[in-house]
Enzyme design. Structure first.
Site, PDB file in Angstrom:
ATOM      1  N   TYR A 290       0.854  -1.183   0.000  1.00 53.70           N
ATOM      2  CA  TYR A 290       0.000   0.000   0.000  1.00 53.70           C
ATOM      3  C   TYR A 290       0.896   1.241   0.000  1.00 53.70           C
ATOM      4  O   TYR A 290       1.579   1.531   0.982  1.00 53.70           O
ATOM      5  CB  TYR A 290      -0.893  -0.012   1.243  1.00 53.70           C
ATOM      6  CG  TYR A 290      -2.109   0.873   1.192  1.00 53.70           C
ATOM      7  CD1 TYR A 290      -2.359   1.736   0.131  1.00 53.70           C
ATOM      8  CD2 TYR A 290      -3.041   0.845   2.232  1.00 53.70           C
ATOM      9  CE1 TYR A 290      -3.482   2.533   0.099  1.00 53.70           C
ATOM     10  CE2 TYR A 290      -4.183   1.639   2.209  1.00 53.70           C
ATOM     11  CZ  TYR A 290      -4.389   2.493   1.149  1.00 53.70           C
ATOM     12  OH  TYR A 290      -5.509   3.289   1.130  1.00 53.70           O
TER      13      TYR A 290
ATOM     14  N   LYS B 109      -1.137  -1.088  -4.327  1.00 55.78           N
ATOM     15  CA  LYS B 109      -2.341  -0.330  -3.999  1.00 55.78           C
ATOM     16  C   LYS B 109      -1.974   1.143  -3.888  1.00 55.78           C
ATOM     17  O   LYS B 109      -1.118   1.524  -3.088  1.00 55.78           O
ATOM     18  CB  LYS B 109      -2.961  -0.821  -2.687  1.00 55.78           C
ATOM     19  CG  LYS B 109      -4.302  -0.161  -2.385  1.00 55.78           C
ATOM     20  CD  LYS B 109      -4.934  -0.711  -1.124  1.00 55.78           C
ATOM     21  CE  LYS B 109      -6.287  -0.033  -0.891  1.00 55.78           C
ATOM     22  NZ  LYS B 109      -6.882  -0.424   0.399  1.00 55.78           N
TER      23      LYS B 109
END
Length: 304
Positions: free
Chosen positions: A144, A170
């Site tokens: 992420y 992400k």
């Protein structure tokens, strides 16, 4: 129960919308397993490509290590084998390694690696951090990129080459040039996931940059609407997308943006509005005011 291997998980999550369920708490703000199980069962009845337990919408940042492990185990027990369960890994490198090992033992299918807490780090340090976590597990890992762990295209390429089980990127930034550079350098080696708050607002433009799916928080309480929006995005139906943005998503954002932390509170408020009892958030977040809850409930009725 057999895990999906990293390649299988990558193919699965890029095939549809992703769910980030809330974590339910009782009146004493302790984990409410019964309501959480009921919510997961309802969510998994829809065509969802993956479920991220104890993520940001699930207030993973407020859970103890023991609570996080319990939430992941409950999710695997409730819907494992039906919907892939992706568990979080947070904190510094050694904490994150502990999380991924617990998740693998619990039967999770993959890992969402959150940014380290508080400390700033340069790209070389982030590369070592992500690589150490990937090396500690056989599960597929999604990194992420946001906050204090924003990865450059060079770093993502190094990580993809070094770590075969790194399957996803992400994006929590929404920088068009950055995403263009990453996709140009790494291509289809990774699955790209939209991870901005209320990702629906970015879904159509990011699709052009290789971001084929996103995490939908509003799927928690209006799953039919969220899935219809996702289908319109994939079909690149601009008229339908902007109609839904105007009818619901943008007015919803206006409520969400009134108070810091409402990004989670408004999801639980949405569950209350549809009669599914989202419950309270833990401090330092705060619940919706009565006036904001009423406005949200009225808005939801318009699309129901």
């Amino acid at each position: 129960m057999a895990h999906l291997n990293p390649s299988e998980l990558a193919q699965r999550i890029k095939s549809g919308l992703l769910s980030f369920p809330v974590t339910h708490f009782d009146q004493e703000l302790q984990f409410d397993e019964g309501r959480y199980r009921e919510h997961l069962a309802w969510q998994s009845d829809f065509d969802v490509a993956g479920l991220f337990a104890a993520g940001g919408t699930g207030e993973g940042f407020s859970l103890t290590t023991a609570e996080m492990d319990r939430v992941v185990r409950v999710a695997v027990d409730e819907i494992g084998g039906k919907v892939p369960v992706i568990a979080p890994a947070t904190g510094g490198t050694f904490s994150a390694i502990g999380h991924v090992r617990a998740a693998e033992e619990a039967g999770a299918d993959g890992i969402l690696l959150m940014p380290p807490y508080l400390t700033e780090a340069d790209q070389e340090g982030l590369i070592e951090h992500v690589s150490a976590v990937c090396a500690a597990t056989s599960l597929g890992v999604i990194v992420y990129s946001r906050a204090n762990a924003v990865l450059t295209d060079r770093s993502v390429a190094i990580l993809a080459d070094r770590n075969p089980n790194l399957i996803g990127f992400k994006d929590g930034i929404g920088n068009i040039e950055q995403m263009t550079r990453i996709y140009a350098r790494v291509g289809e080696r990774l699955t790209y996931i939209g991870g901005l708050p209320t990702a629906e607002t970015f879904a159509l433009p990011l699709l052009q940059l290789g971001v084929s799916t996103y995490s939908s928080a509003m799927f928690n309480f209006v799953p039919e609407f969220a899935l219809a929006f996702y289908r319109d995005v994939i079909a690149q139906d601009r008229t339908a997308v902007y109609e839904k943005l105007n009818d619901f998503v943008i007015p919803y954002l206006d409520i969400r943006d009134r108070v810091k932390g409402y990004g989670v509170s408004i999801i639980k408020g949405g569950l209350d509005a549809v009669g599914r009892d989202g419950g309270r958030v833990r401090p330092p977040l705060q619940n919706l005011t009565d006036a904001d809850q009423f406005e949200l409930s009225t808005l939801i009725k318009k699309i129901s």
